[in-house]
Scaffold this active site. Structure first.
Site, PDB file in Angstrom:
ATOM      1  N   ASP A  35       0.852  -1.195   0.000  1.00  0.00           N
ATOM      2  CA  ASP A  35       0.000   0.000   0.000  1.00  0.00           C
ATOM      3  C   ASP A  35       0.881   1.237   0.000  1.00  0.00           C
ATOM      4  OD1 ASP A  35      -3.257   0.349   0.871  1.00  0.00           O
ATOM      5  OD2 ASP A  35      -2.004   2.141   0.952  1.00  0.00           O
ATOM      6  N   ASP A  69       3.776   2.701  -4.054  1.00  0.00           N
ATOM      7  CA  ASP A  69       2.730   3.254  -4.910  1.00  0.00           C
ATOM      8  C   ASP A  69       2.627   2.373  -6.150  1.00  0.00           C
ATOM      9  OD1 ASP A  69       1.255   4.874  -6.784  1.00  0.00           O
ATOM     10  OD2 ASP A  69       1.799   6.646  -5.616  1.00  0.00           O
ATOM     11  N   VAL A  70       1.414   1.993  -6.525  1.00  0.00           N
ATOM     12  CA  VAL A  70       1.257   1.106  -7.685  1.00  0.00           C
ATOM     13  C   VAL A  70       1.672   1.783  -8.991  1.00  0.00           C
ATOM     14  CG1 VAL A  70      -0.526  -0.344  -6.646  1.00  0.00           C
ATOM     15  CG2 VAL A  70      -1.199   1.714  -7.923  1.00  0.00           C
ATOM     16  N   TYR A 165     -13.934   8.014 -13.768  1.00  0.00           N
ATOM     17  CA  TYR A 165     -13.776   6.810 -12.952  1.00  0.00           C
ATOM     18  C   TYR A 165     -14.397   5.615 -13.666  1.00  0.00           C
ATOM     19  CZ  TYR A 165     -14.342   3.646  -8.935  1.00  0.00           C
ATOM     20  OH  TYR A 165     -14.315   2.558  -8.097  1.00  0.00           O
ATOM     21  N   THR A 200     -16.577   1.171   2.649  1.00  0.00           N
ATOM     22  CA  THR A 200     -15.153   1.475   2.683  1.00  0.00           C
ATOM     23  C   THR A 200     -14.964   2.987   2.766  1.00  0.00           C
ATOM     24  OG1 THR A 200     -15.025   1.666   0.279  1.00  0.00           O
ATOM     25  CG2 THR A 200     -14.622  -0.530   1.222  1.00  0.00           C
TER      26      THR A 200
END
Length: 261
Positions: A35, A69-70, A165, A200
């Site tokens: 993460d 970080d992805v 999105y 979430t």
């Protein structure tokens, strides 16, 4: 396949990612939990904190944590290398990291918003695939590798104020379908899991974006009559990681409480 199963999970500090780590770990998996654990100036709501990743690993001796970080492809390669060096290989990769931005019509969403959504939500998945799939294929035959990407109900319909999105999540589904075709006859499957409104931090941010006092209203279109819990979606993700999911590849598991029924 023999021995312990090993997974890498991104977006692991909270929400569906954290619930997936816990479920896999309780089932005996070794997990590398990844993460960013830091806020992003382009994201108007708080992201996970480092302490959340630390708390996640407590009580699970076979969970290792990585702050990355992805969008950093090299960092994801390092996380996969950790899984291989620490646990001997990789059997599943779960791309759960994502952000939500919006509130405006598509033509008013900024270049920065588009870049962040595409870089995190799409390229983040691609970066994990590029790092993890070679490791999944390094397992000897007969192998049963799994690549699982979290898409969204937004990958299958339009949502007001969330056009960018929606576009990013549609792209995740397309990426998974193409990846599954590339993995034909390898013993490695690729699937997407599309949650509906799930309780979430991202759902709370969505409620704020729509000016709602809470998240319950966002589940009105779900047949469940309430938001899903992260653990309920994680149960689907963990099944997708299992050997039992062999027949499912190149497709979507709709863990959306009937949102898209």
């Amino acid at each position: 396949m023999t021995g312990r199963r090993v997974a890498v999970v991104t977006g692991a500090a909270r929400g569906i990612g954290a619930a997936t780590v816990r479920r896999l770990a309780r089932a005996g998996w070794a997990v590398v939990a990844v993460d960013r654990c830091a806020d992003d100036p382009e994201v108007p709501y708080p992201l996970a904190e480092p302490g959340q990743l630390d708390v996640l690993a407590r009580g699970f001796p076979l969970v290792r944590t990585v702050r990355a970080d992805v969008r950093d492809a090299a960092a994801l390669r390092a996380a996969v290398e950790l899984a291989e060096s620490e646990f001997g290989g990789l059997d599943a990769a779960v791309a759960a990291a994502a952000v939500m931005l919006g509130g405006e019509p598509v033509w008013e969403q900024t270049d920065a918003q588009w870049r962040t959504l595409l870089d995190v939500d799409v390229m983040g998945v691609a970066n994990l695939a590029r790092a993890a799939v070679p490791a999944l294929l390094r397992r000897p035959q007969p192998r049963g590798g799994r690549f699982v990407a979290l898409a969204s109900a937004a990958a299958h319909r339009g949502l007001w104020g969330l056009g960018a999105y929606c576009a990013a999540k549609h792209a995740v589904v397309g990426l998974v379908r193409g990846l599954a075709c590339d993995l034909r006859d390898t013993g490695v499957n690729a699937v997407a899991v599309s949650p509906g409104s799930t309780r979430t931090d991202m759902l709370r941010a969505t409620a704020d974006l729509y000016g709602l006092p809470g998240v319950e209203k966002l589940a009105d279109q779900q047949l469940t009559g309430r938001p899903l819990e992260p653990e309920e979606v994680a149960s689907v993700v963990s099944w997708a990681c299992s050997a039992e999911s062999f027949a499912v590849t190149g497709s979507v598991l709709h863990a959306d409480g009937g949102f898209t029924a």
